[in-house]
Each structure stands twice: as structure tokens, then as C-alpha cells.
Motif scaffolding. Sequence first.
Motif, mmCIF file in Angstrom:
data_model
loop_
_atom_site.group_PDB
_atom_site.id
_atom_site.type_symbol
_atom_site.label_atom_id
_atom_site.label_comp_id
_atom_site.label_asym_id
_atom_site.label_seq_id
_atom_site.Cartn_x
_atom_site.Cartn_y
_atom_site.Cartn_z
ATOM 1 N N ARG A 10 0.850 -0.831 0.491
ATOM 2 C CA ARG A 10 0.290 0.118 -0.302
ATOM 3 C C ARG A 10 1.263 1.425 -0.015
ATOM 4 N NH1 ARG A 10 -3.586 -0.548 4.343
ATOM 5 N NH2 ARG A 10 -2.910 1.754 5.707
ATOM 6 N N ALA A 11 1.806 1.361 1.125
ATOM 7 C CA ALA A 11 2.622 1.998 0.795
ATOM 8 C C ALA A 11 3.845 2.747 -0.105
ATOM 9 C CB ALA A 11 3.967 1.544 2.053
ATOM 10 N N GLN A 25 10.878 14.731 -4.955
ATOM 11 C CA GLN A 25 11.420 15.864 -4.038
ATOM 12 C C GLN A 25 9.935 16.640 -3.118
ATOM 13 O OE1 GLN A 25 15.335 17.688 -4.551
ATOM 14 N NE2 GLN A 25 15.643 15.911 -6.768
ATOM 15 N N SER A 26 8.908 16.638 -4.399
ATOM 16 C CA SER A 26 7.586 17.275 -3.823
ATOM 17 C C SER A 26 7.113 16.559 -2.770
ATOM 18 C CB SER A 26 7.214 17.933 -4.791
ATOM 19 O OG SER A 26 6.310 17.307 -5.637
ATOM 20 N N VAL A 27 7.287 15.375 -2.839
ATOM 21 C CA VAL A 27 6.325 14.376 -1.697
ATOM 22 C C VAL A 27 7.192 14.034 -0.515
ATOM 23 C CG1 VAL A 27 5.182 12.780 -1.404
ATOM 24 C CG2 VAL A 27 5.395 13.463 -4.419
ATOM 25 N N GLY A 28 6.649 14.882 0.755
ATOM 26 C CA GLY A 28 7.375 15.067 2.092
ATOM 27 C C GLY A 28 7.217 13.131 2.780
ATOM 28 N N MET A 29 7.508 12.866 3.620
ATOM 29 C CA MET A 29 7.396 11.479 4.219
ATOM 30 C C MET A 29 6.197 11.871 4.986
ATOM 31 S SD MET A 29 9.411 9.333 3.434
ATOM 32 C CE MET A 29 9.485 7.918 4.990
ATOM 33 N N ASP A 30 5.549 13.094 5.388
ATOM 34 C CA ASP A 30 4.603 13.030 6.042
ATOM 35 C C ASP A 30 3.350 13.361 5.504
ATOM 36 O OD1 ASP A 30 3.253 13.846 9.125
ATOM 37 O OD2 ASP A 30 2.791 15.747 8.289
ATOM 38 N N GLU A 31 3.276 13.447 4.198
ATOM 39 C CA GLU A 31 2.522 13.701 2.996
ATOM 40 C C GLU A 31 2.377 12.469 2.631
ATOM 41 O OE1 GLU A 31 0.996 15.438 -1.282
ATOM 42 O OE2 GLU A 31 3.083 16.329 -0.354
ATOM 43 N N LEU A 32 2.897 11.540 2.805
ATOM 44 C CA LEU A 32 3.393 9.481 2.145
ATOM 45 C C LEU A 32 2.484 8.977 3.437
ATOM 46 C CD1 LEU A 32 3.657 6.980 0.130
ATOM 47 C CD2 LEU A 32 5.975 7.364 1.635
ATOM 48 N N ARG A 33 2.770 9.356 4.342
ATOM 49 C CA ARG A 33 2.379 9.176 5.599
ATOM 50 C C ARG A 33 0.688 9.280 5.836
ATOM 51 N NH1 ARG A 33 -0.462 10.829 10.110
ATOM 52 N NH2 ARG A 33 0.412 12.563 9.522
ATOM 53 N N GLU A 35 -1.719 9.725 3.582
ATOM 54 C CA GLU A 35 -1.741 9.572 2.554
ATOM 55 C C GLU A 35 -1.713 7.193 2.428
ATOM 56 O OE1 GLU A 35 -3.480 8.478 -1.539
ATOM 57 O OE2 GLU A 35 -3.195 10.600 -0.753
ATOM 58 N N VAL A 36 -0.818 7.066 2.960
ATOM 59 C CA VAL A 36 -1.569 5.503 3.673
ATOM 60 C C VAL A 36 -2.009 5.137 4.708
ATOM 61 C CG1 VAL A 36 0.778 3.623 3.796
ATOM 62 C CG2 VAL A 36 1.336 5.644 1.898
ATOM 63 N N GLY A 37 -1.875 5.846 5.929
ATOM 64 C CA GLY A 37 -2.568 6.230 6.362
ATOM 65 C C GLY A 37 -2.103 5.513 7.656
ATOM 66 N N VAL A 38 -1.188 5.727 7.731
ATOM 67 C CA VAL A 38 -0.060 4.861 9.081
ATOM 68 C C VAL A 38 0.726 6.215 9.649
ATOM 69 C CG1 VAL A 38 0.141 3.162 7.990
ATOM 70 C CG2 VAL A 38 2.338 4.289 7.233
ATOM 71 N N SER A 39 0.959 6.003 11.308
ATOM 72 C CA SER A 39 2.069 7.032 11.826
ATOM 73 C C SER A 39 3.438 7.278 11.106
ATOM 74 C CB SER A 39 2.345 6.447 12.970
ATOM 75 O OG SER A 39 3.274 5.116 13.110
ATOM 76 N N LEU A 40 4.233 7.786 11.283
ATOM 77 C CA LEU A 40 5.699 8.212 10.478
ATOM 78 C C LEU A 40 6.156 7.492 11.217
ATOM 79 C CD1 LEU A 40 6.657 10.182 8.662
ATOM 80 C CD2 LEU A 40 7.229 10.992 10.526
ATOM 81 N N LYS A 41 6.136 6.893 12.932
ATOM 82 C CA LYS A 41 7.197 5.791 12.912
ATOM 83 C C LYS A 41 7.010 4.185 12.138
ATOM 84 C CE LYS A 41 8.050 3.414 17.274
ATOM 85 N NZ LYS A 41 7.317 3.353 19.272
ATOM 86 N N LYS A 42 5.517 4.147 12.079
ATOM 87 C CA LYS A 42 5.487 2.873 11.452
ATOM 88 C C LYS A 42 6.198 3.161 9.701
ATOM 89 C CE LYS A 42 3.362 -1.456 10.711
ATOM 90 N NZ LYS A 42 4.006 -2.352 11.127
#
Length: 189
Positions: A10-11, A25-33, A35-42
Motif C-alpha cells: 500500500r505504501a 522531492q515534492s512529496v514529503g514523508m509526512d504527506e506519504l504517511r 496517504e497510506v494512513g499510518v504513523s510516521l514511525k510505522k
Amino acid sequence: MDATTELRERAVSAADRLYYARGVQSVGMDELRSEVGVSLKKLYSLFPSKEAIVLAVLDRRHQVWTDGIEDTAAAVSTPREKLLAIYDFLFAWFSTDDFNGCGFINAFGELGATVPSVAEAAREQKLSFQAYVAELSRQAGAPDFLAPQLALLAEGAQTTAAISGSPESAHHARAAAVTLIDAALAPQH
């Protein structure tokens, strides 16, 4: 498929969709998190870095490309037809609503100079495609010089279609491929 594998898939799907539409580069990890529906830690437990996610996306794109080319070639019988099927595959791909060029060229352009693993993944994909074309060319009985020419036509068609927004470059590349194949296979006097 276990829950972790499903979440990784899914990620990768979300990252692929976002990176392909807007650039890595325009997509940060927070936005991806989000979108996937998980915590940044996960997300970081699935992928230790953004680079790891990018490489997983490129690996997936390589498989989709390979499957698409091979499936299109499987619909025809002769090596010559299989060579030309490459351009039929490209036309179908270029005609999709979300076509934004080659994901490998895009990633290389964004990250190739600063992330050696991304540059290497792009090189590997291009070499794999060139080897595929070379094998079909050998099966057709063509001289070795034909395969690199046909691969360049396909690569150029991808870039042209992305910039022009038109799938027609695939038809032009196919017509040029016919000329090159016929010339390479013509009896030599």
C-alpha cells in the motif's frame, strides 16, 4: 499476504502514485504517511528512509514495465512482430490519463546526481530493456547494431510523449523501427 507485506504494498502504491504525478522531492514523508494512513514511525519501520521507498517504487515500476512489454509481445508470434510490439505497448501507455513520462528518467533527473542508488536503479532498468531488445533482435537474425537503435527510438518516444502530451511519438517511433528492421534484415549484396 501478511499485514506487513500488505502495508508495504500500500505504501509503495501510494508513493508511486504521488512521486509519478508530482516528483519525488515534492512529496514529503509526512504527506506519504497521511496517504497510506499510518504513523510516521510505522512508515519508517517499513522503509528505513525515503531512498528505500523510492527504490521500492522503481523496483515495482521495473516489474510493471517488463510485464507490460512481455505481455504485449506474447500476443504476436515472430521476433520482428515482437520488436514492433514494443512501440504498440508504448502507444497504449502514452494514451493513459496519468502518463507523465518514464519514472526512471524522472527519478534520475531529480535524484541521479545526488543519490547513487537511484542512478544505478535507472541504469539497471535501461540495461535490462536494452538486453531484451537485443535478444529479440538476435532472434530475428538482425545484426548487433539494430538493438541499440531500436532501444533509443523507444526511449526518445517516451521523452517526446511526456513533453508533447501526445501518444503519437510511439507511432512515429514504430514507423522508424519498421524502416530500421527492414534495412537490417535486407539481403546484403
